[in-house]
Design a protein around this motif. Structure first.
Motif, short mmCIF file in Angstrom:
data_model
loop_
_atom_site.label_atom_id
_atom_site.label_comp_id
_atom_site.label_asym_id
_atom_site.label_seq_id
_atom_site.Cartn_x
_atom_site.Cartn_y
_atom_site.Cartn_z
N ASN A 245 42.64 51.79 18.26
CA ASN A 245 43.21 51.88 16.91
C ASN A 245 44.73 51.72 16.97
O ASN A 245 45.28 50.75 16.43
CB ASN A 245 42.76 53.20 16.27
CG ASN A 245 43.39 53.50 14.92
OD1 ASN A 245 44.20 52.74 14.40
ND2 ASN A 245 43.04 54.63 14.35
N PRO A 246 45.48 52.61 17.63
CA PRO A 246 46.93 52.39 17.69
C PRO A 246 47.31 51.12 18.45
O PRO A 246 48.33 50.50 18.15
CB PRO A 246 47.45 53.64 18.40
CG PRO A 246 46.28 54.22 19.10
CD PRO A 246 45.09 53.89 18.26
N ALA B 50 42.68 47.63 12.90
CA ALA B 50 42.08 48.61 13.80
C ALA B 50 40.59 48.34 14.00
O ALA B 50 40.07 48.47 15.12
CB ALA B 50 42.29 50.02 13.26
N GLY C 246 46.86 56.07 13.77
CA GLY C 246 46.91 54.85 14.57
C GLY C 246 47.99 53.89 14.14
O GLY C 246 48.69 53.31 14.98
N THR D 235 44.61 58.55 10.35
CA THR D 235 44.17 58.72 11.73
C THR D 235 45.39 58.78 12.65
O THR D 235 45.29 59.27 13.77
CB THR D 235 43.29 57.55 12.19
OG1 THR D 235 44.07 56.34 12.21
CG2 THR D 235 42.10 57.37 11.27
N ASP E 60 39.92 58.97 17.30
CA ASP E 60 40.19 59.22 18.72
C ASP E 60 40.14 57.95 19.57
O ASP E 60 40.22 58.02 20.80
CB ASP E 60 39.18 60.23 19.27
CG ASP E 60 39.26 61.58 18.58
OD1 ASP E 60 40.37 61.96 18.16
OD2 ASP E 60 38.22 62.25 18.44
N ASN E 61 40.01 56.80 18.93
CA ASN E 61 39.83 55.55 19.67
C ASN E 61 41.19 54.93 19.99
O ASN E 61 41.96 54.59 19.08
CB ASN E 61 39.00 54.57 18.82
CG ASN E 61 38.49 53.40 19.61
OD1 ASN E 61 39.17 52.89 20.49
ND2 ASN E 61 37.28 52.95 19.29
N PRO E 62 41.53 54.75 21.28
CA PRO E 62 42.84 54.19 21.64
C PRO E 62 43.04 52.76 21.16
O PRO E 62 44.18 52.28 21.06
CB PRO E 62 42.87 54.28 23.16
CG PRO E 62 41.44 54.36 23.58
CD PRO E 62 40.73 55.09 22.48
N GLN F 273 37.40 56.13 14.88
CA GLN F 273 38.77 55.65 14.72
C GLN F 273 39.82 56.73 14.99
O GLN F 273 40.94 56.44 15.42
CB GLN F 273 38.97 55.10 13.31
CG GLN F 273 38.70 56.12 12.21
CD GLN F 273 38.95 55.59 10.82
OE1 GLN F 273 39.91 54.87 10.59
NE2 GLN F 273 38.07 55.92 9.88
N ALA G 230 44.28 59.43 18.28
CA ALA G 230 44.97 58.17 17.95
C ALA G 230 46.40 58.41 17.48
O ALA G 230 47.19 57.46 17.37
CB ALA G 230 44.20 57.41 16.88
#
Length: 462
Positions: free
Chosen positions: A154-155, A48, A185, A183, A150-152, A148, A243
């Motif tokens: 990551n997934p 990630a 993700g 998270t 809310d960060n796309p 991390q 995420a």
């Protein structure tokens, strides 16, 4: 032939599968562990971290010579620190004050700046880790907040790498995938790939600490780092990470802390796999799942990080006894007999009135009780992390008698310091040592939760 890379970043991902032949002995369905602890940074979060940095560079959010800022339980920060060292970024990592000290030491070894801040606070509290780190990101010129949760990207890292690796390594035979949810993700991206490539036949199981809200717990504190969702009772508005897609897991297995920690220790002692406590949660859940399956099924469980980051915690007998996760005691017998004879725990709401506290203390052993953060329901008991002080029947009686306090007054001014804690597996001698000269009793912990109070008189004189 052994791979050769131009940098450590090229080696992120590509982790092996190991069959859990001893822990899975007697099960019809084989259980394979995805060994993310063998990654460059020692955890699944390397994936990630790299994905988020590359996306930020591509989108112009992270400029050459810039500063990466992140709040983490440790592992994502380690991944970002490695990438920062390779690509010339300053890295500032906020770590929760309950995280294992090894993680902060590792971060500093990679050159990251570490900021410690509490997480067992309402989300809105300015001192909460997330708020401290957000302010830093806003104040530092050229800073990029990785975020991390809310960060796309990551997934997306797991959609592109983890899922395809598992499918290829099992030759498409995987039927069940088990992973923790932090998270979100890892489970979100991996689940999306496996469900799509299998035509929806792969079942995804979330492994969750028993009190975590993800799986339906009350949100009270737990002792497994990096997964689960804690909810402080004073938090005004709870929110799920962006995420995490809530439809990623088809079901949850909720695992008590003791089962998680002891399973992590079994991994080391029976499989030769030194992994962290969240791996214990995931493996405990995977073994439960596998017991319900047959020989045509195949379970893959993701082991997020290395046990080297938890040598002072889950892999320490002393720490396990201190928090009441091990019953055995060196030397003299443990405190279980004394605890069983002490009567049920009485805990007092720290924000109640003097009169209500005095009534509650009528049944308290020795007339003393822990004062705790209020929570509407306590199906798992009182976490040691929710204890904020102590209450004495003697102190309350004196204050009421001399008019210093009235029954309807708030209790706060009459609270004493928190009682020293000892684990149920420790000895009476250790409990007496914890008492010192100034405490009227000790709070005994079982599985990290308050189980009873032993007054000084019950511990003998040694």
């Amino acid at each position: 032939m052994t791979a050769v890379h131009e940098s450590v970043l090229d080696a992120i991902g590509g982790t092996p599968l190991f069959r859990l032949s001893r822990l899975g002995a007697g099960l019809a369905a084989p259980v394979y562990a995805k060994a993310e602890f063998l990654g460059i940074g020692g955890s699944v979060k390397d994936r990630a971290a790299l994905s988020m940095v590359l996306a930020a560079e591509r989108d112009g959010l992270l400029k050459p010579g810039g500063t990466i800022v992140e709040a983490t339980s440790g592992n994502t920060g380690i991944g970002l620190a490695i990438i920062g060292a390779q690509r010339g970024y300053r890295v500032i990592v906020g770590v929760g004050d309950k995280a294992s000290p090894e993680k902060s030491d590792i971060l500093r070894a990679y050159g990251a700046e570490v900021v410690l801040a509490p997480t067992v606070l309402p989300l809105e509290d300015p001192a909460h880790l997330f708020n401290v780190i957000r302010r830093l990101a806003e104040e530092i010129p050229g800073a990029w907040f990785a975020n991390q949760y809310d960060n796309p990207a990551n997934p997306d890292a797991h959609l592109r790498t983890t899922g395809p690796e598992i499918w290829e390594q099992t030759a498409g035979r995987v039927t069940h995938f088990v992973a923790g949810v932090g998270t979100g993700g890892t489970i979100t991206g991996t689940a999306e790939y496996l469900k799509e490539v299998s035509g929806g036949t792969v079942t995804v199981i979330g492994a969750d600490p028993e009190s975590s809200t993800y799986g339906g717990g009350d949100g009270s504190p737990y002792f497994v780092e990096s997964i689960g969702h804690f909810l402080h009772p004073a938090t005004v508005e709870d929110r799920q990470p962006e995420a995490y897609r809530t439809d990623a897991p088809d079901a949850f297995e909720r695992v008590p802390d003791r089962e998680s920690l002891l399973t992590a220790r079994r991994l080391a002692r029976e499989e030769g796999i030194l992994a962290g406590p969240s791996s214990g949660t995931a493996v405990a859940a995977a073994l439960r799942v596998a017991r319900r399956l047959g020989p045509d099924d195949l379970v893959v469980v993701l082991l997020p990080d290395s046990g080297r980051s938890y040598l002072s915690k889950v892999h320490s007998d002393a720490w396990m006894r201190q928090w009441g996760f091990l019953e055995e005691s060196e030397g003299a017998g443990g405190l279980r007999p004394l605890l069983d004879g002490a009567g049920p725990l009485v805990a007092v709401d720290a924000y109640t009135t003097v009169g209500e506290a005095a009534r509650a203390l009528r049944g308290a052993p020795g007339g003393i009780a822990p004062a705790v953060q209020p929570r509407t329901a306590r199906p798992y008991g009182v976490s040691a992390m929710e204890v904020v002080g102590s209450v004495s029947r003697e102190v309350l009686a004196a204050a009421l008698a001399d008019g210093t306090a009235e029954p309807d007054d708030p209790l706060g001014a009459l609270l004493g310091p928190a009682l020293p804690t000892v684990g149920v597996g420790q000895s009476a001698e250790e409990a007496r040592g914890a008492l010192g000269a100034g405490h009227p009793g000790v709070l005994v912990l079982v599985d990290g939760r308050a189980a009873g109070v032993l007054p000084r008189s019950s511990l003998g004189d040694g």
